[in-house]
Write an enzyme that holds these catalytic residues in place. Structure first.
Site, mmCIF file in Angstrom:
data_model
loop_
_atom_site.group_PDB
_atom_site.id
_atom_site.type_symbol
_atom_site.label_atom_id
_atom_site.label_comp_id
_atom_site.label_asym_id
_atom_site.label_seq_id
_atom_site.Cartn_x
_atom_site.Cartn_y
_atom_site.Cartn_z
ATOM 1 N N ARG A 193 67.189 51.017 26.943
ATOM 2 C CA ARG A 193 66.898 50.004 27.957
ATOM 3 C C ARG A 193 67.247 50.580 29.322
ATOM 4 N NH1 ARG A 193 64.399 48.154 24.487
ATOM 5 N NH2 ARG A 193 64.170 45.985 23.780
ATOM 6 N N GLU B 226 60.201 45.964 34.673
ATOM 7 C CA GLU B 226 58.982 46.335 33.957
ATOM 8 C C GLU B 226 57.939 45.241 34.146
ATOM 9 O OE1 GLU B 226 59.934 47.225 29.874
ATOM 10 O OE2 GLU B 226 61.473 48.680 30.402
ATOM 11 N N HIS C 67 57.014 51.660 28.287
ATOM 12 C CA HIS C 67 57.692 50.985 27.165
ATOM 13 C C HIS C 67 56.831 51.055 25.901
ATOM 14 C CE1 HIS C 67 61.110 47.896 26.463
ATOM 15 N NE2 HIS C 67 60.853 48.576 25.354
#
Length: 331
Positions: free
Chosen positions: A241, A270, A289
């Site tokens: 993360r 994000e 991601h």
């Protein structure tokens, strides 16, 4: 349970996979289905788009819901979540409002493990840079580095960190160091790694790969102090993360050459803003991601999440993330 005019929204299907799984057609025959592939990036846009829906199917934690949104979605009875994550949901208020939240199988971490290894190799061998220059010049003479003989530091030793460590040991003459708060030397030795203090991990690693859980205690675990301890030119990979690593400190380390390159799949914000300074470094491999985002994983999760909706329609037992909820029916 009645399903006439039963409205289901599938959110954030950016990869266009939700309607390719077998369960989709079964649900389509019984409900009014809508797929939303535009990101809902504000409370106002969430409420405006979703006010009429009975059920929401969510892909991971791409959209956040709080009681502010629940209060303005009067028809919402079920959130069918992919995976087991719920950090993006206010579970307590969902329960209070009678909104059931179901989950699917958790990811086994294989896809993220594979991406981590790919980023390490891509950084060492400068694969993105050579690939780009092959379109600009005849035969780029850009030398990379081997993984052989390198020291890899694994920060976090859960299922993904442990598997990354095991794979790294498969390369010739590699040394794998590992640190997590509860790691024992015996667990590290199971895959050929060495359990070391955090400072040793930082000081001796050629490549540092991050795999700890993100929470209030681990936020900013790697910052200016930690980068200063690392070898000059060391590589950093983060598929865990974003907030675990201080972005500001990481950018300074890249600018000064303290970091030789980074491979990132996660960020503080994000999607990563288009004007973000990380985008200007040619030694930063930036992913969107993608750790879990493979055709195989996402298709399986969509199939399971849609079947959870079908089970709700049929009043079958549900795999609930909030088992104390009083389930509202559509009858």
């Amino acid at each position: 349970m009645a399903s006439n005019n039963f409205k289901v929204a599938i959110l954030d299907d950016f990869e266009k996979l939700a309607d390719t799984v077998p369960a989709y057609e079964k649900l389509k025959a019984r409900a009014d289905l809508t797929i939303l592939r535009k990101r809902l990036d504000s409370s106002e846009s969430i409420v405006a788009a979703l006010r009429a829906f009975d059920v929401l199917l969510l892909m991971r934690e791409r959209t956040f819901f709080s009681d502010k949104e629940y209060a303005q979605l009067p028809n919402l009875k079920l959130i069918s979540q992919t995976g087991r994550t719920s950090k993006h949901l206010d579970l307590a208020n969902a329960t209070r409002r009678g909104i059931a939240v179901t989950g699917t199988a958790a990811d086994n971490g294989v896809s993220t493990t594979e991406l981590t290894v790919a980023l390490i190799l891509a950084l060492l061998r400068k694969i993105p840079q050579v690939n780009l220059r092959m379109r600009e010049e005849a035969w780029p003479a850009l030398a990379g580095n081997t993984l052989e003989g390198k020291t890899i530091g694994v920060f976090g030793f859960g299922r993904i960190g442990k598997e990354v460590a095991r794979i790294m040991k498969a390369f010739p003459d590699t040394r794998v160091l590992a640190y997590s708060r509860t790691l024992t030397p015996e667990r590290a030795r199971d895959v050929g790694a060495e359990c070391v203090p955090m400072e040793t991990l930082l000081r001796e690693s050629d490549i540092l790969t991050v795999h700890i859980n993100s929470n209030a205690q681990t936020r900013g675990s790697i910052g200016e102090k930690e980068f200063a301890i690392m070898k000059r030119g060391a590589l950093l990979v983060n598929t865990a993360r974003g907030p675990i690593v201080s972005e500001a400190a990481m950018i300074k380390a890249l600018e000064r050459g303290q970091l030789g390159g980074v491979g990132l799949d996660v960020y503080d914000v994000e999607p990563l803003p288009m004007d973000h300074p990380l985008r200007r470094f040619d030694n930063a491999i930036l992913m969107s991601h993608r750790g879990y985002a493979t055709v195989e994983v996402m298709s399986e999760r969509y199939e399971q999440a849609i079947n959870n909706i079908l089970d709700y329609l049929d009043a079958k037992p549900l795999n609930l993330l909030n088992p104390e909820v009083h389930i509202r029916t559509n009858a």
